[in-house]
Every structure is written in structure tokens, then in C-alpha cells.
Design an enzyme around this catalytic site. Structure first.
Site, PDB file in Angstrom:
ATOM      1  N   ASN A 151     -12.882  -3.190   2.547  1.00  7.89           N
ATOM      2  CA  ASN A 151     -13.777  -2.047   2.697  1.00  7.89           C
ATOM      3  C   ASN A 151     -14.776  -2.024   1.548  1.00  7.89           C
ATOM      4  O   ASN A 151     -14.413  -2.277   0.402  1.00  7.89           O
ATOM      5  CB  ASN A 151     -12.976  -0.736   2.687  1.00  7.89           C
ATOM      6  CG  ASN A 151     -12.000  -0.652   3.853  1.00  7.89           C
ATOM      7  OD1 ASN A 151     -12.267  -1.160   4.930  1.00  7.89           O
ATOM      8  ND2 ASN A 151     -10.855  -0.012   3.622  1.00  7.89           N
ATOM      9  N   ASP A 192       0.842  -1.190   0.000  1.00  8.43           N
ATOM     10  CA  ASP A 192       0.000   0.000   0.000  1.00  8.43           C
ATOM     11  C   ASP A 192       0.882   1.247   0.000  1.00  8.43           C
ATOM     12  O   ASP A 192       1.896   1.304   0.703  1.00  8.43           O
ATOM     13  CB  ASP A 192      -0.926  -0.004   1.222  1.00  8.43           C
ATOM     14  CG  ASP A 192      -2.079   0.962   1.079  1.00  8.43           C
ATOM     15  OD1 ASP A 192      -3.225   0.504   0.970  1.00  8.43           O
ATOM     16  OD2 ASP A 192      -1.828   2.195   1.070  1.00  8.43           O
ATOM     17  N   HIS A 226     -10.511  -5.381  -3.304  1.00 10.53           N
ATOM     18  CA  HIS A 226      -9.178  -5.676  -2.772  1.00 10.53           C
ATOM     19  C   HIS A 226      -9.262  -6.029  -1.297  1.00 10.53           C
ATOM     20  O   HIS A 226     -10.158  -5.599  -0.577  1.00 10.53           O
ATOM     21  CB  HIS A 226      -8.219  -4.495  -2.970  1.00 10.53           C
ATOM     22  CG  HIS A 226      -8.749  -3.200  -2.454  1.00 10.53           C
ATOM     23  ND1 HIS A 226      -9.615  -2.418  -3.175  1.00 10.53           N
ATOM     24  CD2 HIS A 226      -8.541  -2.542  -1.286  1.00 10.53           C
ATOM     25  CE1 HIS A 226      -9.920  -1.342  -2.481  1.00 10.53           C
ATOM     26  NE2 HIS A 226      -9.288  -1.402  -1.320  1.00 10.53           N
TER      27      HIS A 226
HETATM   28  P1  5GP Z   1      -9.601   1.347   0.185  1.00 11.37           P
HETATM   29  O1  5GP Z   1      -9.625   2.649   0.949  1.00 11.37           O
HETATM   30  O2  5GP Z   1     -10.292   1.491  -1.158  1.00 11.37           O
HETATM   31  O3  5GP Z   1     -10.082   0.165   0.954  1.00 11.37           O
HETATM   32  O4  5GP Z   1      -8.075   1.018  -0.092  1.00 11.37           O
HETATM   33  C1  5GP Z   1      -7.370   1.566  -1.142  1.00 11.37           C
HETATM   34  C2  5GP Z   1      -5.928   1.579  -0.753  1.00 11.37           C
HETATM   35  O5  5GP Z   1      -5.166   1.788  -1.920  1.00 11.37           O
HETATM   36  C3  5GP Z   1      -5.554   2.684   0.234  1.00 11.37           C
HETATM   37  O6  5GP Z   1      -5.039   2.108   1.421  1.00 11.37           O
HETATM   38  C4  5GP Z   1      -4.518   3.505  -0.527  1.00 11.37           C
HETATM   39  O7  5GP Z   1      -3.457   3.956   0.284  1.00 11.37           O
HETATM   40  C5  5GP Z   1      -4.044   2.557  -1.599  1.00 11.37           C
HETATM   41  N1  5GP Z   1      -3.617   3.190  -2.830  1.00 11.37           N
HETATM   42  C6  5GP Z   1      -4.259   4.172  -3.515  1.00 11.37           C
HETATM   43  N2  5GP Z   1      -3.594   4.495  -4.630  1.00 11.37           N
HETATM   44  C7  5GP Z   1      -2.497   3.683  -4.670  1.00 11.37           C
HETATM   45  C8  5GP Z   1      -1.415   3.557  -5.600  1.00 11.37           C
HETATM   46  O8  5GP Z   1      -1.331   4.225  -6.624  1.00 11.37           O
HETATM   47  N3  5GP Z   1      -0.466   2.629  -5.295  1.00 11.37           N
HETATM   48  C9  5GP Z   1      -0.547   1.836  -4.169  1.00 11.37           C
HETATM   49  N4  5GP Z   1       0.432   0.956  -3.991  1.00 11.37           N
HETATM   50  N5  5GP Z   1      -1.552   1.939  -3.280  1.00 11.37           N
HETATM   51  C10 5GP Z   1      -2.509   2.850  -3.528  1.00 11.37           C
END
Ligand code: 5GP
Length: 122
Positions: free
Chosen positions: A94, A36, A107
Site C-alpha cells: 500500500n 500482522d 512493507h
Molecule cells: P498498511 O496499512 O500501512 O499497509 O499496513 C500496516 C499494517 O501494520 C496493518 O495491517 C496493521 O494491522 C499492522 N500493524 C500496525 N501496528 C502493528 C503492530 O504494532 N504490530 C504488528 N504486528 N502489526 C501492526
């Protein structure tokens, strides 16, 4: 290209297609895992389907059961491989706004490397 992931419009689609970089730590035929970008724990890895674009858990159907199982088992396998399965870890998925979802490609978060406590925040 027939792969449905070729139509994945999210940032994770770009990572799958190697259009933007990511620190990939695990890959098999169905699952890609990478660190992440904004880690919430010493270990924070995201496990995603490579070939199927499912926006949220609410969009998953019975036919996706095997794939969802593979995401969970890939996380468990990674934890064993990296040596922190014994100490333990957390997996989180989430769903949509109230669940804190920001990237609409399904994810699994794997969090580890410190005691995570019993709460889930809010
Ligand atoms: P969500 O909030 O949708 O459950 O999780 C999305 C996750 O993706 C977040 O923890 C965020 O930090 C991560 N994330 C967003 N954009 C990128 C990216 O471009 N690269 C990586 N490695 N992680 C990302």
C-alpha cells in the site's frame, strides 16, 4: 549506531529494534517478517527492510531495487517453507493515503490461507 533503521520513527522501527514485541516468522540479513496484529486472512505476514528506512514505495529509487526484490522473494520463500505456495497467496504494498498505508515504513503484505477472490475492495 550507524544503522539508518535506528532513526526509523515508526512502530515497525520499534519492532526492528525489539522495543515492542512481534511474532517474528522470518528473518535474514536484510528482511524481517512478522504476523500482522490485525490479520485480514488466516495468514497475514508483513515483510519489511531491517536496515533501511524507506517511508513509502513512492520514496524508493533505483538503488533500492535489490532490496525491494529481496522483500518479494522473502515472501515467496516463506510461502514455500510454510507449504501454501501451491494453493497460492497474494502480496500487496500500500502506498500513502489512497493506497491505505498507515505505517510509513515500506512493507509487503503476504495474505494466504483462504481463497482471496479476484477483487481488491475499496
Ligand atoms: P498498511 O496499512 O500501512 O499497509 O499496513 C500496516 C499494517 O501494520 C496493518 O495491517 C496493521 O494491522 C499492522 N500493524 C500496525 N501496528 C502493528 C503492530 O504494532 N504490530 C504488528 N504486528 N502489526 C501492526
Amino acid at each position: 549506531m550507524n544503522d539508518p533503521a535506528s532513526n526509523n520513527p515508526t512502530i515497525f522501527g520499534k519492532i526492528i529494534r525489539r522495543e515492542i514485541p512481534a511474532q517474528i516468522v522470518y528473518e535474514d540479513d536484510d528482511v524481517l517478517a512478522f504476523k500482522d496484529i490485525a490479520p485480514q486472512a488466516p495468514v497475514h505476514v508483513l515483510f519489511i527492510p531491517k536496515h533501511v528506512h524507506i517511508a513509502t514505495l513512492d520514496d524508493a529509487r533505483a538503488g533500492d531495487a535489490v532490496l525491494l526484490g529481496k522483500l518479494v522473494l522473502a515472501a515467496a520463500e516463506y510461502a514455500r517453507r510454510e507449504g501454501f505456495a501451491q494453493n497460492g497467496y497474494r502480496v500487496v504494498m500500500n502506498c500513502r493515503d489512497d493506497g491505505g498505508q498507515t505505517v510509513y515504513h515500506i512493507h509487503l503484505h503476504l495474505l494466504a490461507g483462504k481463497p482471496l477472490g479476484h477483487g481488491f475492495g475499496g
